[in-house]
Scaffold this active site. Structure first.
Site, PDB file in Angstrom:
ATOM      1  N   GLY A 353       0.822  -1.206   0.000  1.00 33.84           N
ATOM      2  CA  GLY A 353       0.000   0.000   0.000  1.00 33.84           C
ATOM      3  C   GLY A 353       0.850   1.247   0.000  1.00 33.84           C
ATOM      4  N   PRO A 354       0.214   2.409  -0.141  1.00 31.01           N
ATOM      5  CA  PRO A 354       0.961   3.674  -0.201  1.00 31.01           C
ATOM      6  C   PRO A 354       1.614   4.012   1.134  1.00 31.01           C
ATOM      7  CG  PRO A 354      -1.415   4.062  -0.183  1.00 31.01           C
ATOM      8  CD  PRO A 354      -1.237   2.592  -0.309  1.00 31.01           C
ATOM      9  N   PRO A 355       2.550   4.957   1.139  1.00 29.65           N
ATOM     10  CA  PRO A 355       3.209   5.347   2.400  1.00 29.65           C
ATOM     11  C   PRO A 355       2.224   5.953   3.382  1.00 29.65           C
ATOM     12  CG  PRO A 355       4.398   6.213   0.476  1.00 29.65           C
ATOM     13  CD  PRO A 355       3.095   5.691  -0.023  1.00 29.65           C
ATOM     14  N   GLY A 356       2.488   5.716   4.664  1.00 32.24           N
ATOM     15  CA  GLY A 356       1.712   6.387   5.700  1.00 32.24           C
ATOM     16  C   GLY A 356       0.427   5.708   6.094  1.00 32.24           C
ATOM     17  N   VAL A 357       0.185   4.473   5.608  1.00 32.19           N
ATOM     18  CA  VAL A 357      -1.073   3.809   5.971  1.00 32.19           C
ATOM     19  C   VAL A 357      -0.892   2.864   7.161  1.00 32.19           C
ATOM     20  CG1 VAL A 357      -2.097   3.977   3.679  1.00 32.19           C
ATOM     21  CG2 VAL A 357      -0.698   2.003   4.232  1.00 32.19           C
ATOM     22  N   GLY A 358       0.331   2.766   7.688  1.00 37.57           N
ATOM     23  CA  GLY A 358       0.547   2.002   8.916  1.00 37.57           C
ATOM     24  C   GLY A 358       0.987   0.573   8.714  1.00 37.57           C
ATOM     25  N   LYS A 359       1.711   0.290   7.633  1.00 34.50           N
ATOM     26  CA  LYS A 359       2.140  -1.096   7.358  1.00 34.50           C
ATOM     27  C   LYS A 359       3.138  -1.582   8.401  1.00 34.50           C
ATOM     28  CE  LYS A 359       3.629  -0.065   3.189  1.00 34.50           C
ATOM     29  NZ  LYS A 359       3.280   1.357   3.188  1.00 34.50           N
ATOM     30  N   THR A 360       4.160  -0.762   8.689  1.00 31.41           N
ATOM     31  CA  THR A 360       5.206  -1.174   9.638  1.00 31.41           C
ATOM     32  C   THR A 360       4.650  -1.295  11.048  1.00 31.41           C
ATOM     33  OG1 THR A 360       6.870  -0.066   8.271  1.00 31.41           O
ATOM     34  CG2 THR A 360       7.488  -0.595  10.527  1.00 31.41           C
ATOM     35  N   SER A 676      -5.925   2.673 -17.824  1.00 34.08           N
ATOM     36  CA  SER A 676      -7.294   2.918 -17.352  1.00 34.08           C
ATOM     37  C   SER A 676      -7.810   4.301 -17.727  1.00 34.08           C
ATOM     38  CB  SER A 676      -7.356   2.741 -15.828  1.00 34.08           C
ATOM     39  OG  SER A 676      -6.488   3.657 -15.198  1.00 34.08           O
ATOM     40  N   LYS A 719      -8.870   4.161  -6.192  1.00 35.22           N
ATOM     41  CA  LYS A 719      -9.447   5.197  -7.060  1.00 35.22           C
ATOM     42  C   LYS A 719     -10.727   5.772  -6.459  1.00 35.22           C
ATOM     43  CE  LYS A 719      -7.466   3.230 -11.278  1.00 35.22           C
ATOM     44  NZ  LYS A 719      -7.712   2.535 -12.546  1.00 35.22           N
TER      45      LYS A 719
END
Length: 773
Positions: A353-360, A676, A719
């Site tokens: 996912g994109p940066p800043g979504v809390g993966k780590t 797209s 999107k």
């Protein structure tokens, strides 16, 4: 005595120099040199010897020999079986070449003999004695010149001749010997040779000191070894456990207690045996000890007990993270299966996912909910295979790879192991680290993982690997195949507000030394921060804005002595300045030739405005906005579809002959590509050609074929979130993407109208104002 001037054959010498009064043998093999000897023998046995400047030249010319040489008499000449000629020559006098001539393949020279001043005075006598004294000292140091040689030199009474003979016995460079030969003045020659022999004496003295130092060092090492062996014998007799003996015993006990598998235990004991036999002063001793320490430091059997209470695990995940239901559900499924089976190989999850979504931070929460140790390594920028598999022990400074280092840090065989930024590895001449990870992340192989440093196999099958990535496209296919991809698309507006209230704001208040009593941020203000000051999939930008509010508030509390500050939507601009983004419709009003598309990027979804303008011309299609090949092809496909269906679209069939068409995607500095944007480009083109405006609240995504069919796309959730952020009300999407609607958060589905289409005619019906005939 030689003539003052003479014309005689020349014999060039390679790497050799003859002084006057010297008698020595020469081997001659070059054709011209042999011819010169034969010419001299037919005349008066006289020949001129001059040294070559460069010994590699086979046929020296006028410029290749030194001008000053020796006027010499051939005493004897003998032909050897191998074709060379051995001659015995006697140097007579110094001579200088005046001119060169070549006759019948023989090089002859006109020479003038150089007579030296033979007068002997007190100074030359003193110099000669000094030289002989130095020569005697040199012989004692060198031991390469016999005492008989010194005796024969000491018997000579001519200073110039003494200087020549001493110079001939010194290991001088050819250029230095030539300098002595060219020095006609006897006193100057004596000075020069004294200086040279003095230098040689200093070199010999230095060599002697170095030799003595090396010898002492060797003797000391042998002495230490002998004393060490004696000490070991004494310790053995006394039963003393101090020193290396005690260390070996301690290490042996640790190896027994480490819980290693039998084959690894045998290897460790074998290395310990080698360590005992190698002297402590040896470099090999430190290498072996370091290796044994690594084997002891690794967890072989130590493990943590999993917390298999689903309710407790669910509560921890919910407390730490808002939303992300799919990921939480996957972790709870893992716990449920493990509770039923009591054994499960660690799954390999990849949070994309994109940066800043809390993966780590989510990976850390997974470890917390499972009650496992957590270890993280960053793979961003790693391009060396040895970073994963380690270096071989033969290299200086060798170390295990990051996987083994991480296991040592974890201290248990079943940690949650985070491989951060797995999409940002690269490869070069040092190897491909992503290929090295294939063994680590394959459940069928990782129970026998081999690190180059450890060499023995290590079991990674109990580890729960979690990877994070922004862009799945950059992860090689075989590596991606080994992981279970869980996509984290981003957060809705409501989720961001909730995250700010529960997590971000309390964290920033603590970081800035504030309390809830000092600063209160109303929900309306948080909503405005989300809408007007950030436009992102994650919450990092929002956290920065909240930090800015806390800084400004801290300053006011200190400088104006205010006790409490309340932030509302009314006074928010005082703290954050003018709004950065516009919230609401992507366009303020319906416009002709402008359509809003939805794009998927590595930092989340985004809206894309596509503009079309017509100008008088001959059908030239111009594409600008730093478009990639896929988008250029989409534009060409849309253009071809309109040309072939101009009649049904109520467009002049010869429009391409009258107009140049310019398609532009703003923000030209940002590269844009993806499959797209076909229906968006077609809609903007048709709007420009028919003069019908495109509805401002409509966004669309989908690829177009030449027959007008709408093809499915990916990244619908991202999107949709971007459309929601931009304030759009209606989204047109391919009918085949209907199955993906359930992934979109309910709050977003309630705010947006989704229109499913199969053909471009359906798109135009919903996108353009007025009816399509």
């Amino acid at each position: 005595m030689a003539k003052k001037e003479a014309t005689i054959p020349l014999l060039p010498l390679r790497g050799l120099l003859v002084y006057p009064t010297m008698v020595l043998h020469l081997d001659v093999g070059r054709e011209k040199s042999v011819q010169a000897l034969e010419t001299a023998m037919m005349d008066d046995h006289m020949i001129f010897l001059a040294t070559q400047k460069d010994i590699s030249i086979d046929e020296p010319g006028e410029d290749d020999v030194y001008r000053v040489g020796t006027y010499t008499k051939i005493k004897q000449m003998l032909k050897l079986p191998n074709g060379t000629i051995r001659v015995l020559v006697e140097g007579l006098e110094r001579g200088e070449i005046r001119s060169f001539q070549e006759e019948n393949d023989t090089l002859t020279v006109s020479i003038q003999t150089l007579e030296e001043n033979a007068d002997k005075d007190v100074e030359s006598e003193a110099l000669m004695r000094t030289l002989l004294e130095y020569f005697e000292q040199y012989i004692k140091l060198s031991k390469k010149v016999s005492a008989e040689t010194f005796a024969s030199v000491a018997d000579i009474d001519e200073p110039g001749r003494v200087a020549d003979l001493v110079a001939s016995h010194l290991p001088l460079k050819l250029k230095e010997k030539q300098e002595v030969l060219e020095t006609i003045d006897v006193k100057e020659r004596l000075h020069k040779v004294i200086s040279m022999i003095n230098n040689e004496k200093e070199v010999l003295n230095l060599e002697k000191k170095i030799g003595q130092r090396v010898k002492r060092s060797m003797e000391r090492t042998q002495k230490e070894y002998y004393l060490r062996e004696q000490m070991k014998a004494i310790q053995k007799e006394l039963g003393d456990k101090e020193g290396k003996t005690g260390e070996i015993s301690s290490l042996s006990d640790k190896i027994e207690d480490a819980g290693m598998p039998e084959e690894i235990k045998a290897a460790a004991l074998k290395e310990l045996d080698r360590y005992e036999k190698v002297p402590s002063s040896s470099a090999e001793s430190a290498v072996i000890r370091n290796y044994i320490d690594w084997l002891l430091a690794l967890p072989w059997t130590a493990s943590t007990e999993d917390r298999l209470d689903l309710r407790v695990a669910e509560k921890i995940l919910n407390d730490d993270h808002h939303g992300l239901e799919k990921v939480k559900e996957r972790v709870l499924e893992y716990l449920a299966v493990q509770k039923l089976t009591n054994s499960l190989k660690g799954p390999i999850l990849c949070l994309a996912g994109p940066p800043g979504v809390g993966k780590t931070s989510l990976a850390r929460s997974i470890a917390k909910s499972l009650n496992r140790n957590f270890v993280r390594i960053s793979l961003g920028g790693v391009r060396d295979e040895s970073e994963i598999r380690g270096h071989r022990r033969t290299y200086v400074g060798a170390m295990p790879g990051r996987i083994i280092q991480g296991m040592k840090k974890a201290g248990s065989v079943n940690p949650v192991f985070l491989l951060d930024e797995i999409d940002k590895m690269s490869s070069d001449f040092r190897g491909d680290p992503s290929s090295a990870l294939l063994e680590v992340l394959d459940p069928e192989q990782n129970h026998t993982f081999s690190d180059h440093y450890i060499e023995e196999t290590y079991d990674l099958s109990n580890v729960m690997f979690v990877a994070t990535a922004n862009n799945l496209a950059t992860i090689p296919g075989p590596l991606r195949d080994r992981m279970e991809i869980i996509t984290i698309a981003g957060y809705t507006e409501l989720e961001k507000i909730q995250i700010a209230k529960d997590h971000l704001l309390p964290k920033q208040l603590e970081a800035h030394g504030l309390k809830k009593a000092n600063l209160q941020v109303k929900e309306t203000a948080l909503q405005n921060v989300v809408r007007y000051y950030t436009r992102e999939a994650g919450v990092r930008g929002m956290e920065r804005q909240l930090a800015a509010i806390c800084r400004k508030a801290a300053k006011k509390i200190v400088s104006e002595e205010k006790k409490k500050i309340i932030i509302t939507d009314k006074n928010l601009q005082e703290y954050l300045g003018k709004t950065i983004f516009r919230y609401g419709q992507a366009e303020v009003e319906d416009q002709i030739g402008v359509a809003t598309g939805l794009a998927y990027t590595t930092v989340g979804g985004d809206t894309l405005s596509i503009e079309v303008s017509l100008s008088p011309g001959k059908g030239k299609l111009i594409l600008t906005g730093k478009l990639g090949d896929v988008m250029k092809e989409s534009a060409q496909a849309a253009f071809s579809f309109i040309r072939s269906n101009s009649k049904s679209l109520n467009i002049d069939s010869d429009f391409h002959e009258k107009h140049d068409i310019h398609i532009h995607v703003p923000e030209g500095a940002v590269p844009k590509d993806g499959p797209s944007a076909g229906i968006t480009m077609a809609t903007a083109l048709i709007s420009a050609l028919t003069g019908k405006p495109v509805r401002k609240e409509v966004g669309m995504t989908g690829e177009i074929t030449l027959r007008g069919r709408v093809l499915p796309i990916g990244g619908l959730k991202e999107k949709s979130l971007s459309a929601h952020r931009a304030g759009l009300k209606k989204i047109i999407l391919p009918r085949e993407n209907e199955k993906d609607l359930e992934d979109i958060p309910e709050s977003v589905r309630n705010d947006l109208t989704f229109v499913l289409v199969s053909t471009i005619e359906e798109v135009l019906m919903h996108a353009l104002t007025g009816e399509m005939k």
